[in-house]
Scaffold this motif. Structure first.
Motif, PDB file in Angstrom:
ATOM      1  N   THR A 127       0.848  -1.184   0.000  1.00  0.00           N
ATOM      2  CA  THR A 127       0.000   0.000   0.000  1.00  0.00           C
ATOM      3  C   THR A 127       0.888   1.239   0.000  1.00  0.00           C
ATOM      4  N   VAL A 128       0.583   2.178  -0.901  1.00  0.00           N
ATOM      5  CA  VAL A 128       1.318   3.434  -0.960  1.00  0.00           C
ATOM      6  C   VAL A 128       0.329   4.573  -0.754  1.00  0.00           C
ATOM      7  N   ASN A 129       0.531   5.348   0.315  1.00  0.00           N
ATOM      8  CA  ASN A 129      -0.307   6.508   0.594  1.00  0.00           C
ATOM      9  C   ASN A 129       0.398   7.758   0.089  1.00  0.00           C
ATOM     10  N   VAL A 130      -0.193   8.394  -0.899  1.00  0.00           N
ATOM     11  CA  VAL A 130       0.376   9.628  -1.444  1.00  0.00           C
ATOM     12  C   VAL A 130      -0.347  10.788  -0.774  1.00  0.00           C
ATOM     13  N   VAL A 131       0.389  11.560   0.009  1.00  0.00           N
ATOM     14  CA  VAL A 131      -0.221  12.589   0.848  1.00  0.00           C
ATOM     15  C   VAL A 131       0.402  13.947   0.562  1.00  0.00           C
ATOM     16  N   THR A 132      -0.274  14.972   1.055  1.00  0.00           N
ATOM     17  CA  THR A 132       0.272  16.328   1.029  1.00  0.00           C
ATOM     18  C   THR A 132       0.700  16.673   2.449  1.00  0.00           C
ATOM     19  N   PRO A 133       1.433  17.762   2.633  1.00  0.00           N
ATOM     20  CA  PRO A 133       1.804  18.168   4.003  1.00  0.00           C
ATOM     21  C   PRO A 133       0.593  18.480   4.867  1.00  0.00           C
ATOM     22  N   TYR A 134      -0.586  18.661   4.234  1.00  0.00           N
ATOM     23  CA  TYR A 134      -1.779  19.057   4.976  1.00  0.00           C
ATOM     24  C   TYR A 134      -2.811  17.938   5.024  1.00  0.00           C
ATOM     25  N   GLN A 135      -2.364  16.720   4.818  1.00  0.00           N
ATOM     26  CA  GLN A 135      -3.278  15.583   4.781  1.00  0.00           C
ATOM     27  C   GLN A 135      -3.887  15.312   6.153  1.00  0.00           C
ATOM     28  N   GLU A 136      -3.063  15.346   7.189  1.00  0.00           N
ATOM     29  CA  GLU A 136      -3.548  15.000   8.518  1.00  0.00           C
ATOM     30  C   GLU A 136      -2.797  15.814   9.561  1.00  0.00           C
ATOM     31  N   GLY A 137      -3.547  16.367  10.506  1.00  0.00           N
ATOM     32  CA  GLY A 137      -2.917  17.124  11.573  1.00  0.00           C
ATOM     33  C   GLY A 137      -3.872  18.133  12.178  1.00  0.00           C
ATOM     34  N   LEU A 138      -3.351  18.963  13.057  1.00  0.00           N
ATOM     35  CA  LEU A 138      -4.140  19.989  13.717  1.00  0.00           C
ATOM     36  C   LEU A 138      -4.174  21.255  12.882  1.00  0.00           C
ATOM     37  N   ILE A 139      -5.372  21.804  12.693  1.00  0.00           N
ATOM     38  CA  ILE A 139      -5.523  23.017  11.904  1.00  0.00           C
ATOM     39  C   ILE A 139      -6.223  24.075  12.762  1.00  0.00           C
ATOM     40  N   VAL A 140      -5.682  25.279  12.722  1.00  0.00           N
ATOM     41  CA  VAL A 140      -6.198  26.386  13.535  1.00  0.00           C
ATOM     42  C   VAL A 140      -6.573  27.538  12.620  1.00  0.00           C
ATOM     43  N   LEU A 141      -7.795  28.035  12.768  1.00  0.00           N
ATOM     44  CA  LEU A 141      -8.245  29.233  12.076  1.00  0.00           C
ATOM     45  C   LEU A 141      -8.144  30.399  13.057  1.00  0.00           C
ATOM     46  N   SER A 142      -7.597  31.540  12.596  1.00  0.00           N
ATOM     47  CA  SER A 142      -7.391  32.653  13.519  1.00  0.00           C
ATOM     48  C   SER A 142      -7.571  33.984  12.798  1.00  0.00           C
ATOM     49  N   THR A 143      -7.862  35.020  13.587  1.00  0.00           N
ATOM     50  CA  THR A 143      -8.089  36.364  13.067  1.00  0.00           C
ATOM     51  C   THR A 143      -7.444  37.375  14.013  1.00  0.00           C
ATOM     52  N   ASN A 144      -6.741  38.372  13.444  1.00  0.00           N
ATOM     53  CA  ASN A 144      -6.110  39.377  14.299  1.00  0.00           C
ATOM     54  C   ASN A 144      -7.027  40.586  14.502  1.00  0.00           C
ATOM     55  N   GLU A 145      -6.554  41.595  15.235  1.00  0.00           N
ATOM     56  CA  GLU A 145      -7.383  42.740  15.577  1.00  0.00           C
ATOM     57  C   GLU A 145      -7.762  43.569  14.354  1.00  0.00           C
ATOM     58  N   GLN A 146      -6.963  43.511  13.309  1.00  0.00           N
ATOM     59  CA  GLN A 146      -7.261  44.246  12.084  1.00  0.00           C
ATOM     60  C   GLN A 146      -8.205  43.478  11.155  1.00  0.00           C
ATOM     61  N   GLY A 147      -8.586  42.258  11.550  1.00  0.00           N
ATOM     62  CA  GLY A 147      -9.509  41.465  10.749  1.00  0.00           C
ATOM     63  C   GLY A 147      -8.842  40.515   9.782  1.00  0.00           C
ATOM     64  N   LYS A 148      -7.510  40.498   9.741  1.00  0.00           N
ATOM     65  CA  LYS A 148      -6.823  39.574   8.853  1.00  0.00           C
ATOM     66  C   LYS A 148      -6.893  38.164   9.425  1.00  0.00           C
ATOM     67  N   SER A 149      -7.199  37.204   8.570  1.00  0.00           N
ATOM     68  CA  SER A 149      -7.353  35.821   9.010  1.00  0.00           C
ATOM     69  C   SER A 149      -6.373  34.914   8.285  1.00  0.00           C
ATOM     70  N   ASP A 150      -6.081  33.772   8.898  1.00  0.00           N
ATOM     71  CA  ASP A 150      -5.179  32.812   8.268  1.00  0.00           C
ATOM     72  C   ASP A 150      -5.343  31.452   8.922  1.00  0.00           C
ATOM     73  N   LEU A 151      -4.638  30.478   8.371  1.00  0.00           N
ATOM     74  CA  LEU A 151      -4.629  29.117   8.895  1.00  0.00           C
ATOM     75  C   LEU A 151      -3.228  28.756   9.373  1.00  0.00           C
ATOM     76  N   SER A 152      -3.173  27.973  10.437  1.00  0.00           N
ATOM     77  CA  SER A 152      -1.927  27.376  10.910  1.00  0.00           C
ATOM     78  C   SER A 152      -2.114  25.872  10.933  1.00  0.00           C
ATOM     79  N   PHE A 153      -1.026  25.137  10.698  1.00  0.00           N
ATOM     80  CA  PHE A 153      -1.168  23.679  10.567  1.00  0.00           C
ATOM     81  C   PHE A 153       0.006  22.967  11.240  1.00  0.00           C
TER      82      PHE A 153
END
Length: 502
Positions: A120-146
């Motif tokens: 079996t060969v699992n072809v994955v991306t760096p974002y296939q599995e893990g913890l993901i955080v959605l966040s927003t700063n005081e100016q309203g800019k948002s992003d993801l961390s992984f």
């Protein structure tokens, strides 16, 4: 070295090969007076994890128990019972450019037989599995961390996992994510709701690239998302009928909208009156096989509440016609609805717990009413107790039932609370000082989620002392309530966190 048991299996296979395809191999003698050389190989590792576009190298290290017959190798991809030969070399070196799980069959033969080994060969991306955080700063800019979950190969190499910040803006440089408030996911997509013109983003869950963005504030005046529920239902891949809903979105204008994750489409639900101001939406996942050795079967009960008129609505599931409401039940009983949480495993003793306060002269009474989880006007039981002090919850508190420990967990400011809510417990809600986790002053808990097996608690924490990257993630073992991991300065102020699976 093969064990006697494995050699025996190979011997059976050898005889089978000779009986079935004896015309394909030359045989100058009989089995009675000819000893057959067995093929042996190293099969210690049969599953590989690689990145998209990488090569997998598999060296079976084949040998024979005696003799020096020529060994023939055939490597083939197996897709829906169709074989495609990809190599006839002794060592496979093959590039995979398609994401997902791939199955390889290796057949090794000599003049007297052969063996087959599957990989079996699992072809994955760096974002296939893990913890993901959605966040927003005081100016309203948002992003993801992984935070990537390392593959066994990466662990063997001694790699250490670390949070990658600014993932959305780096991958999707042509787009700007602003005022994000919530996110949900299916196997294939991640949906992010924002207050920026009511825009909802659809991302590929494997690569985190933008598939679609749609602004709905122009279509629905006042549409400004606050909370999204229903993830676990759509995780099964159901598209549903457009009359019904895959998800529900609570908007700041007091309306609940339907949302199709398959089409990234918001629409007015036919189930709820548009004139009602709703203040709570609640979705409860349950796995009907939880704790059993069976494949998970996820469902999600969906509810909404109008706390102005004290009515609870059962929204059921996508495409299911079990919609009903509590009517004047709470109003007639003189109870103000505060919040609700569902315990549901598909069992007959499951309930929707509705917490309320008595009205007027009865305001010191706290009520816990257990409604049948699918029929809002049917009371399965209730209990009441006196408490003049403020409750540790209000209508904005996100109550989450933990099926593993039969506890409800929720947060308020820098504290986490535990409440034992079952049909026979009759336990009061914890007082504001009765927390099970108490973070340092100045820290603010902003979101809470469980791991898939309910054993871990993920807390999104805001620490203003860290500056713009004020977001932190604390991971607790729920049974012991001990901190097991802490990641500081890995995001803006967190709005949502979950463990993303393949």
């Amino acid at each position: 070295m093969k064990t006697i048991k494995n050699i025996g299996k190979q011997l059976v296979f050898v005889f089978g090969i000779n009986l079935i395809i004896s015309g394909c191999f030359k045989d100058d003698t009989t089995f009675a007076d000819k000893e057959v050389p067995l093929i042996e190989m190293n099969a210690d590792k049969t599953e590989f994890n690689i990145g998209i576009g990488d090569y997998v190298t598999i060296d079976p290290q084949a040998s024979q128990t005696f003799g020096d017959q020529v060994l023939t190798f055939e490597w083939a991809l197996l897709d829906n019972d169709v074989l495609e030969v990809i190599s006839e070399e002794a060592v496979l070196n093959y590039q995979f450019i398609g994401l997902g799980t791939h199955h390889i069959r290796l057949k090794i033969t000599n003049n007297d037989g052969g063996i087959i080994q599957n990989y079996t060969v699992n072809v994955v991306t760096p974002y296939q599995e893990g913890l993901i955080v959605l966040s927003t700063n005081e100016q309203g800019k948002s992003d993801l961390s992984f935070l990537k979950t390392l593959t066994p190969e990466e662990e063997e190499e001694g790699l250490e996992s670390a949070f990658e910040t600014g993932v959305f803006s780096r991958i999707n440089s042509a787009y700007t994510l602003s005022e994000a408030v919530d996110m949900d996911f299916t196997d294939e997509r991640i949906s992010i709701t924002t207050r920026d013109n009511g825009t909802i983003w659809m991302l590929d869950s494997r690569t985190l690239t933008v598939i679609d963005e749609q602004a709905y504030a122009n279509m629905f005046a006042g549409f400004s998302p606050l909370k999204m529920v229903g993830r676990e239902h759509i995780r099964d891949g159901a598209i549903g009928d457009r009359q019904w809903n895959d998800n529900y979105i609570l908007s700041s204008d007091g309306r609940v909208y339907g949302y199709s994750s398959s089409f990234n489409e918001v629409f007015e639900t036919v189930r709820l009156e548009s004139s009602v101001n709703y203040s709570i939406v609640h979705g409860h996942e349950y796995n009907i096989f939880f704790g059993q050795e069976k494949e998970p079967a996820y469902y999600c009960r969906l509810y909404a509440a109008d706390t102005e008129n004290d009515v609870v609505y059962y929204l059921a599931e996508s495409g299911y016609t079990g919609y009903n409401n509590s009517g004047a039940l709470f109003g007639n009983a003189g109870i103000d609805i505060v919040n609700m949480v569902c315990k549901d495993t598909g069992g007959s003793y499951d309930n929707l717990f509705v917490v309320g306060r008595g009205k007027g002269a009865n305001s010191s009474q706290v009520y816990v009413i257990m409604l049948q989880y699918s029929y809002m006007s049917k009371i399965n039981g209730y209990y009441t107790y006196e408490q003049t002090e403020a409750l540790s919850i209000d209508e904005n508190t996100d109550l989450k039932y933990n099926l593993k420990y039969n506890r409800v967990y929720y947060f308020n400011d820098n504290k986490v609370y535990q409440w034992y809510a079952t049909e026979n417990a009759e336990e009061p809600l914890p007082m504001p000082d009765d927390s099970v986790i108490d973070l340092d002053a100045g820290l603010e808990i902003t979101c809470l989620e469980y791991s898939d097996d309910y054993s871990l608690m993920y807390l999104g924490v805001n620490n203003p002392a860290l500056g713009e990257m004020s977001g932190c993630l604390y991971v607790y073992d729920i049974q012991s309530m001990q901190l097991v991991e802490q990641y500081d300065g890995i995001a803006y102020k967190p709005t949502n966190v979950f463990y993303k699976t393949k």
